[in-house]
Design a protein around this motif. Structure first.
Motif, PDB file in Angstrom:
ATOM      1  N   ARG A  54       0.996  -1.048   0.020  1.00 21.47           N
ATOM      2  CA  ARG A  54       0.077  -0.027   0.008  1.00 21.47           C
ATOM      3  C   ARG A  54       0.837   1.305   0.011  1.00 21.47           C
ATOM      4  NH1 ARG A  54      -1.713   3.096   4.277  1.00 21.47           N
ATOM      5  NH2 ARG A  54      -1.271   1.655   5.871  1.00 21.47           N
ATOM      6  N   ASP A  55       0.682   2.171  -0.744  1.00 24.29           N
ATOM      7  CA  ASP A  55       1.251   3.266  -0.967  1.00 24.29           C
ATOM      8  C   ASP A  55       0.248   4.354  -0.438  1.00 24.29           C
ATOM      9  OD1 ASP A  55       1.963   6.120  -2.214  1.00 24.29           O
ATOM     10  OD2 ASP A  55       3.508   4.997  -3.111  1.00 24.29           O
ATOM     11  N   GLY A  56       0.827   5.276   0.339  1.00 24.43           N
ATOM     12  CA  GLY A  56      -0.113   6.263   0.991  1.00 24.43           C
ATOM     13  C   GLY A  56      -0.757   7.318   0.136  1.00 24.43           C
ATOM     14  N   ALA A  57      -0.091   7.448  -1.171  1.00 23.09           N
ATOM     15  CA  ALA A  57      -0.967   8.194  -2.187  1.00 23.09           C
ATOM     16  C   ALA A  57      -1.794   7.451  -2.973  1.00 23.09           C
ATOM     17  CB  ALA A  57       0.074   8.831  -2.930  1.00 23.09           C
ATOM     18  N   GLU A  58      -2.222   6.190  -2.944  1.00 25.34           N
ATOM     19  CA  GLU A  58      -2.874   5.689  -3.495  1.00 25.34           C
ATOM     20  C   GLU A  58      -4.669   6.108  -3.176  1.00 25.34           C
ATOM     21  OE1 GLU A  58      -1.189   1.527  -4.718  1.00 25.34           O
ATOM     22  OE2 GLU A  58      -1.814   1.594  -2.918  1.00 25.34           O
ATOM     23  N   ARG A  59      -5.378   5.949  -4.103  1.00 26.60           N
ATOM     24  CA  ARG A  59      -6.969   6.215  -3.816  1.00 26.60           C
ATOM     25  C   ARG A  59      -7.607   5.093  -4.289  1.00 26.60           C
ATOM     26  NH1 ARG A  59      -8.283  11.582  -3.303  1.00 26.60           N
ATOM     27  NH2 ARG A  59     -10.370  11.174  -4.158  1.00 26.60           N
ATOM     28  N   TYR A  60      -8.612   4.739  -3.206  1.00 24.17           N
ATOM     29  CA  TYR A  60      -9.260   3.453  -3.294  1.00 24.17           C
ATOM     30  C   TYR A  60     -10.823   3.600  -3.560  1.00 24.17           C
ATOM     31  CZ  TYR A  60      -4.999   1.548  -1.469  1.00 24.17           C
ATOM     32  OH  TYR A  60      -3.903   1.143  -1.291  1.00 24.17           O
ATOM     33  N   HIS A  61     -11.385   3.401  -4.509  1.00 22.06           N
ATOM     34  CA  HIS A  61     -12.947   3.455  -4.855  1.00 22.06           C
ATOM     35  C   HIS A  61     -13.765   2.335  -5.007  1.00 22.06           C
ATOM     36  CE1 HIS A  61     -11.563   7.747  -5.212  1.00 22.06           C
ATOM     37  NE2 HIS A  61     -10.786   7.449  -6.163  1.00 22.06           N
ATOM     38  N   GLY A  62     -15.085   2.300  -4.980  1.00 19.86           N
ATOM     39  CA  GLY A  62     -16.020   1.103  -5.414  1.00 19.86           C
ATOM     40  C   GLY A  62     -16.520   0.577  -4.158  1.00 19.86           C
ATOM     41  N   LEU A  63     -16.529  -0.756  -4.107  1.00 20.86           N
ATOM     42  CA  LEU A  63     -17.174  -1.750  -3.157  1.00 20.86           C
ATOM     43  C   LEU A  63     -18.685  -1.260  -2.886  1.00 20.86           C
ATOM     44  CD1 LEU A  63     -14.359  -1.608  -0.252  1.00 20.86           C
ATOM     45  CD2 LEU A  63     -14.837  -3.255  -1.966  1.00 20.86           C
ATOM     46  N   GLY A  64     -19.258  -0.934  -4.049  1.00 17.13           N
ATOM     47  CA  GLY A  64     -20.679  -0.671  -3.971  1.00 17.13           C
ATOM     48  C   GLY A  64     -21.330   0.332  -3.470  1.00 17.13           C
ATOM     49  N   ASP A  65     -22.301   0.545  -2.485  1.00 16.53           N
ATOM     50  CA  ASP A  65     -22.966   1.483  -1.754  1.00 16.53           C
ATOM     51  C   ASP A  65     -22.337   1.958  -0.473  1.00 16.53           C
ATOM     52  OD1 ASP A  65     -23.620  -0.974  -0.804  1.00 16.53           O
ATOM     53  OD2 ASP A  65     -25.696  -0.502  -0.678  1.00 16.53           O
ATOM     54  N   LYS A  66     -21.217   2.294  -0.703  1.00 13.38           N
ATOM     55  CA  LYS A  66     -20.327   2.805   0.606  1.00 13.38           C
ATOM     56  C   LYS A  66     -20.638   4.022   0.926  1.00 13.38           C
ATOM     57  CE  LYS A  66     -18.707  -1.358   1.232  1.00 13.38           C
ATOM     58  NZ  LYS A  66     -19.719  -2.229   2.327  1.00 13.38           N
ATOM     59  N   THR A  67     -20.357   4.459   2.431  1.00 10.01           N
ATOM     60  CA  THR A  67     -20.765   5.640   2.795  1.00 10.01           C
ATOM     61  C   THR A  67     -19.399   6.405   2.845  1.00 10.01           C
ATOM     62  OG1 THR A  67     -20.430   4.901   5.144  1.00 10.01           O
ATOM     63  CG2 THR A  67     -22.702   4.689   4.175  1.00 10.01           C
ATOM     64  N   GLY A  68     -19.545   7.799   3.345  1.00  7.58           N
ATOM     65  CA  GLY A  68     -18.262   8.518   3.710  1.00  7.58           C
ATOM     66  C   GLY A  68     -17.866   9.160   2.382  1.00  7.58           C
ATOM     67  N   PRO A  69     -16.477   9.471   2.273  1.00  6.48           N
ATOM     68  CA  PRO A  69     -15.805  10.145   1.249  1.00  6.48           C
ATOM     69  C   PRO A  69     -15.328   9.193   0.307  1.00  6.48           C
ATOM     70  CG  PRO A  69     -14.706  10.790   3.471  1.00  6.48           C
ATOM     71  CD  PRO A  69     -15.562   9.891   3.596  1.00  6.48           C
ATOM     72  N   LEU A  70     -15.389   9.760  -0.979  1.00  8.11           N
ATOM     73  CA  LEU A  70     -15.359   8.811  -2.118  1.00  8.11           C
ATOM     74  C   LEU A  70     -13.745   8.038  -2.028  1.00  8.11           C
ATOM     75  CD1 LEU A  70     -16.268  10.988  -5.292  1.00  8.11           C
ATOM     76  CD2 LEU A  70     -17.388   8.943  -4.241  1.00  8.11           C
ATOM     77  N   ASN A  71     -12.838   8.565  -1.393  1.00  8.72           N
ATOM     78  CA  ASN A  71     -11.663   7.767  -1.206  1.00  8.72           C
ATOM     79  C   ASN A  71     -11.415   7.011  -0.042  1.00  8.72           C
ATOM     80  OD1 ASN A  71      -9.054   7.138  -1.237  1.00  8.72           O
ATOM     81  ND2 ASN A  71      -8.111   9.002  -0.937  1.00  8.72           N
TER      82      ASN A  71
END
Length: 593
Positions: free
Chosen positions: A142-159
């Motif tokens: 894991r790199d601290g600068a990576e952004r993760y999205h997806g997983l369906g109907d998740k709450t909160g910030p996009l990242n």
């Protein structure tokens, strides 16, 4: 947990294979220049020998009994270039390349042989198993600068970087819109953005519950990592590379069968409310609602019945009508149609233990059963109930016959598949599996998919040639988008919910669900004030699904004219003016993939 160890990789024309220490086999196969599949087949065979998600051939659906996990049809493997990476073999498909190491077992993915890094397995241990629980884990650097999205109907910030999230469908009434998890979908797809600006999709094709740790956990001996834990299922991973998020999402959606093109009327404003159908004089109220539509000049495209039409006292019995509240349902539905509205009805996949059909269906085997073959009866809405088994011919037959007789024959256009998370708690519970029994922890989300498909196919029988079919589902795994619209479920009424629901809708789109929306004004909680209500309408008119749905104390209903001081904004300035724009932009978005 115990790490797997591996023998040297054996290369072939389509990828590579290695044998693991417990007799399992790891197989890598390139499916296109930018997509690969990495599968870990246990020595005793697949725990999940079938998939209902993978449908790569246009116009060809997955068989009802599922697609064999070993079926590789529908793909055109690219020509591969073999290269050496400091003594380790590498394979280059063009837009995606991999370096293979076996001591320790580790893969490194790049955008072509000399391209930037996309993902890399954890350098210490990457693939682990638990003999005690059956769980499987996959670890990545894991790199601290990576952004993760997806997983369906998740709450909160996009990242989603830094969060720990589960793919386990729940009936999440009044959920926390910023921190709540899980919600309604089982959607094990992660879209990553690397520090170099490249994009990678990871889809874990399993129906078992998954826990994704995207940087919440830290272990001093392993550096920075992220991982997924699959709860007693199979590790069968599809990787998709692209230079933009759209390129990756398009590949994923094609992999899982594309997106259904909905009828145009489903993109307009629609009205529903439990309070209207629950009321003792429901039919009178709905006739009055039709009159009010004309008085207030609101262009309503559809009315969605809440489940109150099937209530006897406080209890709801799917595929029945309360003739005291609805003495003439067909006449009422005809009047909706005369007023230019389509009609949709809420349907639930659970039968209360005193439902008129319960005994016969139990004898036919149409319910999810326990280890002794008895229907699993657990709390549900108004009492104790059993879930239908949509992997059993009797359950499927009963569902579709009831839909035809009690919904479509009554003049209703479509079914609204609701409360279909199949949140069965009994550990011994199992599904029929079309003759190959499946434990509930490996079939729970499948029922929502097959329920939605059953509804869609029964409606298709009545549709004119070439006419799009519409249905909607609250829950489900990848594959539901082949049939249905969806939404963010039973949200609350607050400024905070409005803010974070916008992100949840975007997150669903980043997950490959485009035909989405939210309950306008909030489903649960207090009645929205005038300004909050107007802002809800303004925000939600930009979604493909724009349904005003509510369940408020005292049977108060969210209606376009509920606050006179903003009625002009809601009824004319917003709804009327954006109606065509809303429909057009939604169609463009849906047809893009």
């Amino acid at each position: 947990m115990t790490p797997w160890t591996a023998t040297a990789w054996r290369l072939d024309r389509e990828g590579a294979t290695t044998t693991l220490d417990d007799g399992a086999t790891m197989r890598l196969r390139f499916l296109s220049p930018s997509m690969a599949r990495l599968s870990l087949r246990p020595a005793a065979g697949w725990r999940e020998p079938r998939t209902w998600a993978i449908a790569p051939e246009p116009g060809r659906d997955v068989p009802w009994e599922g697609r064999a996990r070993d079926d590789d049809s529908g793909f055109t493997p690219p020509a591969l270039q073999v290269f050496d990476a400091d003594g380790a073999p590498g394979l280059d498909a063009g837009a995606l390349a991999v370096t293979l190491r076996h001591a320790p077992l580790r893969l490194r993915w790049t955008a072509g042989r000399s391209g930037p890094l996309l993902a890399e397995d954890r350098r210490t241990t990457a693939y682990l198993r638990s003999a005690r629980t059956g769980a499987v884990r996959h670890y990545l650097q894991r790199d601290g600068a990576e952004r993760y999205h997806g997983l369906g109907d998740k709450t909160g910030p996009l990242n989603l970087h830094g969060r720990r999230l589960r793919t386990l469908a729940m009936d999440s009434l009044g959920y926390d819109p910023e921190h709540g998890d899980p919600l309604y979908k089982h959607w094990p797809f992660v879209l990553s953005r690397t520090p170099q600006g490249r994009w990678l999709g990871l889809y874990y094709d399993t129906l078992a519950a998954c826990t994704f740790d995207l940087g919440c956990e830290h272990d001093n001996y392993h550096g920075f990592y992220r991982h997924v834990e699959i709860d007693d299922g199979d590790l069968d991973l599809y990787l998709m590379a692209g230079t933009t998020p759209g390129e990756v999402i398009a590949q994923f959606v094609r992999l899982i069968g594309g997106t259904a093109l909905p009828p145009r009327w489903t993109l307009g404003y629609a009205q529903t409310a439990m309070g209207l159908a629950d009321a003792p004089d429901a039919q009178v109220r709905l006739h009055a609602f039709i009159d009010e539509i004309r008085t207030h000049r609101v262009p309503v495209s559809a009315f969605h019945y809440g489940s109150g039409y099937s209530m006897r006292g406080p209890r709801r019995y799917v595929y029945t009508w309360n003739r005291d509240k609805f003495p003439e349902p067909q006449a009422l539905n005809a009047r909706f149609h005369e007023a230019g509205l389509h009609v949709v009805a809420n349907i639930k996949p659970c039968l209360l233990d005193d439902h008129p059909a319960f005994g016969a269906l139990a004898c036919d085997g149409g319910f999810v059963v326990d280890g002794e073959g008895r229907p699993v009866v657990e709390p549900y809405w108004d009492g104790q109930a059993a879930f239908l088994d949509f992997t059993h011919p009797a359950g499927l037959r009963w569902w579709q016959e009831g839909l035809r007789r009690q919904i479509l024959d009554m003049g209703i256009d479509a079914g609204w598949n609701d409360n279909n998370e199949h949140a069965v708690q009994e550990e011994s519970a199992q599904s029929h599996g079309f003759g190959a029994p499946m434990p509930i922890h490996r079939s729970r989300p499948l029922h929502a998919l097959l329920m939605t498909r059953a509804t869609w196919e029964a409606q298709r029988e009545r549709a004119a040639p070439g006419e799009p079919v519409y249905t909607v589902t609250r829950a489900g795994p990848p594959g539901i988008q082949r049939y249905a619209q969806t939404w963010s479920g039973d949200n609350g009424t607050s400024w905070r919910t409005l803010k974070w629901n916008i992100r949840t809708g975007l997150q669903m789109s980043l997950s490959g669900m485009f035909n989405v929306g939210h309950d306008v004004g909030g489903f649960h909680g207090p009645v929205p004030g005038p300004e909050l209500f107007a802002r809800w309408v303004q925000a939600c008119c930009l979604n493909p699904r724009m349904v005003m749905n509510s369940w408020k104390a005292g049977n108060v209903v969210n209606l376009p004219w509920m606050h006179p001081e903003v009625a002009g904004i809601v009824s004319v300035d917003v709804v009327d003016d954006v109606f065509v724009v809303h429909a057009m932009t939604s169609c463009v978005r849906l047809s893009h993939v």
